[in-house]
Design an enzyme around this catalytic site. Sequence first.
Site, PDB file in Angstrom:
ATOM      1  CG  HIS A 128      -0.127   0.032   2.527  1.00  6.01           C
ATOM      2  ND1 HIS A 128       0.296   1.195   3.118  1.00  6.01           N
ATOM      3  CD2 HIS A 128       0.346  -0.976   3.283  1.00  6.01           C
ATOM      4  CE1 HIS A 128       0.983   0.919   4.211  1.00  6.01           C
ATOM      5  NE2 HIS A 128       1.036  -0.404   4.336  1.00  6.01           N
ATOM      6  CG  HIS A 134      12.987  -4.741 -13.814  1.00  6.92           C
ATOM      7  ND1 HIS A 134      13.934  -5.408 -14.557  1.00  6.92           N
ATOM      8  CD2 HIS A 134      12.136  -5.706 -13.375  1.00  6.92           C
ATOM      9  CE1 HIS A 134      13.659  -6.709 -14.565  1.00  6.92           C
ATOM     10  NE2 HIS A 134      12.578  -6.917 -13.845  1.00  6.92           N
TER      11      HIS A 134
HETATM   12  C1  LIG Z   1      24.247  -6.108  -7.763  1.00  9.31           C
HETATM   13  C2  LIG Z   1      24.656  -6.538  -9.147  1.00  9.31           C
HETATM   14  C3  LIG Z   1      23.962  -5.609 -10.182  1.00  9.31           C
HETATM   15  C4  LIG Z   1      26.165  -6.356  -9.257  1.00  9.31           C
HETATM   16  O1  LIG Z   1      26.586  -6.760 -10.499  1.00  9.31           O
HETATM   17  P1  LIG Z   1      28.095  -6.428 -10.946  1.00  9.31           P
HETATM   18  O2  LIG Z   1      28.293  -4.946 -10.952  1.00  9.31           O
HETATM   19  O3  LIG Z   1      28.344  -7.169 -12.228  1.00  9.31           O
HETATM   20  O4  LIG Z   1      28.973  -6.970  -9.750  1.00  9.31           O
HETATM   21  P2  LIG Z   1      29.889  -8.278  -9.646  1.00  9.31           P
HETATM   22  O5  LIG Z   1      29.148  -9.493 -10.061  1.00  9.31           O
HETATM   23  O6  LIG Z   1      31.198  -7.969 -10.317  1.00  9.31           O
HETATM   24  O7  LIG Z   1      30.136  -8.377  -8.066  1.00  9.31           O
HETATM   25  C5  LIG Z   1      30.886  -7.410  -7.367  1.00  9.31           C
HETATM   26  C6  LIG Z   1      30.965  -7.875  -5.915  1.00  9.31           C
HETATM   27  O8  LIG Z   1      29.673  -7.768  -5.321  1.00  9.31           O
HETATM   28  C7  LIG Z   1      29.218  -9.044  -4.846  1.00  9.31           C
HETATM   29  N1  LIG Z   1      27.802  -9.142  -5.202  1.00  9.31           N
HETATM   30  C8  LIG Z   1      27.232  -8.995  -6.420  1.00  9.31           C
HETATM   31  N2  LIG Z   1      25.913  -9.119  -6.356  1.00  9.31           N
HETATM   32  C9  LIG Z   1      25.626  -9.372  -5.067  1.00  9.31           C
HETATM   33  C10 LIG Z   1      24.408  -9.607  -4.387  1.00  9.31           C
HETATM   34  N3  LIG Z   1      23.236  -9.590  -5.037  1.00  9.31           N
HETATM   35  N4  LIG Z   1      24.468  -9.808  -3.046  1.00  9.31           N
HETATM   36  C11 LIG Z   1      25.656  -9.819  -2.387  1.00  9.31           C
HETATM   37  N5  LIG Z   1      26.836  -9.605  -2.998  1.00  9.31           N
HETATM   38  C12 LIG Z   1      26.827  -9.383  -4.322  1.00  9.31           C
HETATM   39  C13 LIG Z   1      30.053 -10.065  -5.614  1.00  9.31           C
HETATM   40  O9  LIG Z   1      30.159 -11.276  -4.902  1.00  9.31           O
HETATM   41  C14 LIG Z   1      31.350  -9.330  -5.743  1.00  9.31           C
HETATM   42  O10 LIG Z   1      32.046  -9.403  -4.511  1.00  9.31           O
HETATM   43  P3  LIG Z   1      33.659  -9.540  -4.440  1.00  9.31           P
HETATM   44  O11 LIG Z   1      34.168  -8.282  -5.085  1.00  9.31           O
HETATM   45  O12 LIG Z   1      33.915  -9.650  -2.991  1.00  9.31           O
HETATM   46  O13 LIG Z   1      33.981 -10.761  -5.233  1.00  9.31           O
HETATM   47  C15 LIG Z   1      24.238  -8.001  -9.488  1.00  9.31           C
HETATM   48  O14 LIG Z   1      25.092  -8.970  -8.906  1.00  9.31           O
HETATM   49  C16 LIG Z   1      22.818  -8.327  -9.081  1.00  9.31           C
HETATM   50  O15 LIG Z   1      22.502  -8.745  -7.945  1.00  9.31           O
HETATM   51  N6  LIG Z   1      21.909  -8.134 -10.053  1.00  9.31           N
HETATM   52  C17 LIG Z   1      20.496  -8.419  -9.894  1.00  9.31           C
HETATM   53  C18 LIG Z   1      20.106  -9.618 -10.786  1.00  9.31           C
HETATM   54  C19 LIG Z   1      18.610  -9.809 -10.863  1.00  9.31           C
HETATM   55  O16 LIG Z   1      17.867  -9.409 -10.010  1.00  9.31           O
HETATM   56  N7  LIG Z   1      18.159 -10.395 -11.956  1.00  9.31           N
HETATM   57  C20 LIG Z   1      16.745 -10.539 -12.197  1.00  9.31           C
HETATM   58  C21 LIG Z   1      16.468 -10.303 -13.654  1.00  9.31           C
HETATM   59  S1  LIG Z   1      14.769 -10.321 -13.996  1.00  9.31           S
END
Ligand SMILES: CC(C)(COP(=O)(O)OP(=O)(O)OC[C@H]1O[C@@H](n2cnc3c(N)ncnc32)[C@H](O)[C@@H]1OP(=O)(O)O)[C@@H](O)C(=O)NCCC(=O)NCCS
Length: 217
Positions: free
Chosen positions: A145, A154
């Site tokens: 709400h 998104h």
């Molecule tokens: C947050 C996010 C955007 C970061 O992506 P990125 O910039 O490519 O980052 P990386 O994958 O290089 O990760 C960087 C660091 O953050 C950490 N990290 C990334 N995503 C994380 C998450 N969701 N939770 C906790 N830690 C996370 C990684 O382990 C990495 O840690 P390190 O440096 O200690 O190894 C991505 O991981 C994410 O969660 N995206 C959402 C995906 C989603 O919801 N998809 C649905 C589609 S409909």
Amino acid sequence: MSKFSGGSVPVKTLAILGGGGHAKVVADTAQCCGWQSIEIFDDRWPSLQLVGPWPVVGDTSDLLLRLQTFEGVIVAIGNNETRRLKLAELIKAQAPLISLIHPAATISRHASIGAGVVAFAGVVVNPCATIGDGAILNTGCSIDHDCVLGECVHISPGARIAGSVNVGPLSWIGIGASVKQLINIGSNVTVGAGAAVVNDIGDDKTVVGVPAKALDI
Ligand SMILES: CC(C)(COP(=O)(O)OP(=O)(O)OC[C@H]1O[C@@H](n2cnc3c(N)ncnc32)[C@H](O)[C@@H]1OP(=O)(O)O)[C@@H](O)C(=O)NCCC(=O)NCCS
């Protein structure tokens, strides 16, 4: 092609702009909503010909030329900024923009849903929530709400947004994330998969973890 199927029942044709994985779910949702004919447009055409079972028939300029042949048009592009730009182009061209609400979504009659919004199966939107134009409410997310979601937000599958949360334009809430009530999330924010947001977040930040903290990138 004739706009009539067999007898005299007009066929409703929907144009979908965007041909990635997200477009498959949009097209499927459209079929569940009664759209009998679906044509997809994508700027990778003609190298991209098919999206699942749906034909790709042209690119954005082809769609703009053929707008009057469609009863509805929707943008199905996961990238928030690209979706916003395409939406603006279609609005300028006076396209018949629609929103798509899956029959298995539960949207309060007291919620406000903008143009070009998609809400997939299992979504719940509770009373007095406001969903901005071009928002994606992905499979099974909930918006409680009095939330206000800005343009082209998104909310990923299974994310939970508690009451009275503001989410700024172009922000992306990751899969399975939770946001505590009364939180303000700025514009162009990314909330990582599975995060728990318990503090306000400023514009252009990426946060991850439980509790969510800024990611230095
Ligand atoms: C947050 C996010 C955007 C970061 O992506 P990125 O910039 O490519 O980052 P990386 O994958 O290089 O990760 C960087 C660091 O953050 C950490 N990290 C990334 N995503 C994380 C998450 N969701 N939770 C906790 N830690 C996370 C990684 O382990 C990495 O840690 P390190 O440096 O200690 O190894 C991505 O991981 C994410 O969660 N995206 C959402 C995906 C989603 O919801 N998809 C649905 C589609 S409909």
